[in-house]
Scaffold this active site. Structure first.
Site, short mmCIF file in Angstrom:
data_model
loop_
_atom_site.label_atom_id
_atom_site.label_comp_id
_atom_site.label_asym_id
_atom_site.label_seq_id
_atom_site.Cartn_x
_atom_site.Cartn_y
_atom_site.Cartn_z
N HIS A 1 0.86 -1.18 0.00
CA HIS A 1 0.00 0.00 0.00
C HIS A 1 0.90 1.24 0.00
O HIS A 1 1.78 1.36 0.86
CB HIS A 1 -0.90 0.01 1.24
CG HIS A 1 -1.67 1.27 1.40
ND1 HIS A 1 -2.80 1.55 0.65
CD2 HIS A 1 -1.48 2.35 2.20
CE1 HIS A 1 -3.27 2.74 0.99
NE2 HIS A 1 -2.49 3.25 1.93
N SER B 1 1.01 5.45 0.15
CA SER B 1 0.21 6.56 0.64
C SER B 1 1.15 7.68 1.04
O SER B 1 2.31 7.44 1.38
CB SER B 1 -0.60 6.07 1.85
OG SER B 1 -0.89 7.10 2.74
N ASP C 1 -2.99 0.43 -3.88
CA ASP C 1 -2.73 -0.93 -3.41
C ASP C 1 -2.34 -1.81 -4.58
O ASP C 1 -2.97 -1.77 -5.64
CB ASP C 1 -3.98 -1.52 -2.74
CG ASP C 1 -4.38 -0.75 -1.50
OD1 ASP C 1 -3.49 -0.45 -0.69
OD2 ASP C 1 -5.58 -0.46 -1.34
#
Length: 140
Positions: A115, A117, A129
Site C-alpha cells: 500500500h 500513501s 494498493d
C-alpha cells in the site's frame, strides 16, 4: 485495483541483522527498488516511475517459508497517475507478504501486498494498493 498495474526491479541486501523470534530465524534487510506504475488505458499521465528503499523483516516459520513486513519511502516521478491525484511525489510503502525458497535452488517465490500513501502529508491521499507476484534469485 481499478486497472492500475505496477512492475518493479528490486535488489535486497544480505541480512544486516539476524536474530530469533519464537524459536525461528528472524532477519532484517534493505530493499532498493525501481518501478513503474501504470494507470488504465485512455488516461493522460498513464505512467509514473518510482524509486524506493524499504527495510524488511523476514520471519522464517519453517526452513523454507516465511513472512515479511516492510515500511519504506518512495519517490514518484509525478503526483498524477491517470485520473488519480496522489498529491505528493513522496509516498510511503507498507508491505506484507509470504515467501518460499525453492529447495536446492537459488530461487524464492512470494506474494506481497503493498500500500502506497503520503501518510496524510497533503490531501487528497487516495492511496494505491498492489498485489505482487514475486520471483527472487539469491546470488551466492
Amino acid at each position: 485495483g481499478n486497472g492500475y498495474h505496477s512492475l518493479a526491479l528490486s535488489y535486497q541486501t544480505a541480512p544486516v541483522w539476524q536474530g530469533e523470534f519464537v524459536a525461528h530465524p528472524l532477519d532484517l534487510s534493505l530493499e532498493y527498488s525501481l518501478g513503474q506504475v501504470r494507470a488504465p488505458t485512455g488516461q493522460a499521465n498513464r505512467d509514473l516511475l518510482r524509486l524506493g528503499v524499504t527495510p524488511f523483516a523476514r520471519w522464517w516459520f519453517s526452513a523454507d517459508s516465511g513472512i515479511e513486513l516492510g515500511v519504506g519511502a518512495n519517490v514518484f516521478s509525478g503526483t498524477r497517475v491517470g485520473g488519480k491525484d496522489i498529491s505528493t511525489a513522496l509516498q510511503f510503502g507498507s508491505s506484507i507478504g509470504v515467501l518460499h525458497r525453492l529447495r536446492s535452488t537459488p530461487w524464492l517465490i512470494g506474494l506481497r501486498l503493498t500500500h502506497y500513501s503520503n501518510a496524510g502529508i497533503k490531501q487528497p491521499n487516495p492511496g494505491q494498493d498492489y498485489l505482487q507476484l514475486r520471483a527472487s534469485y539469491v546470488f551466492p
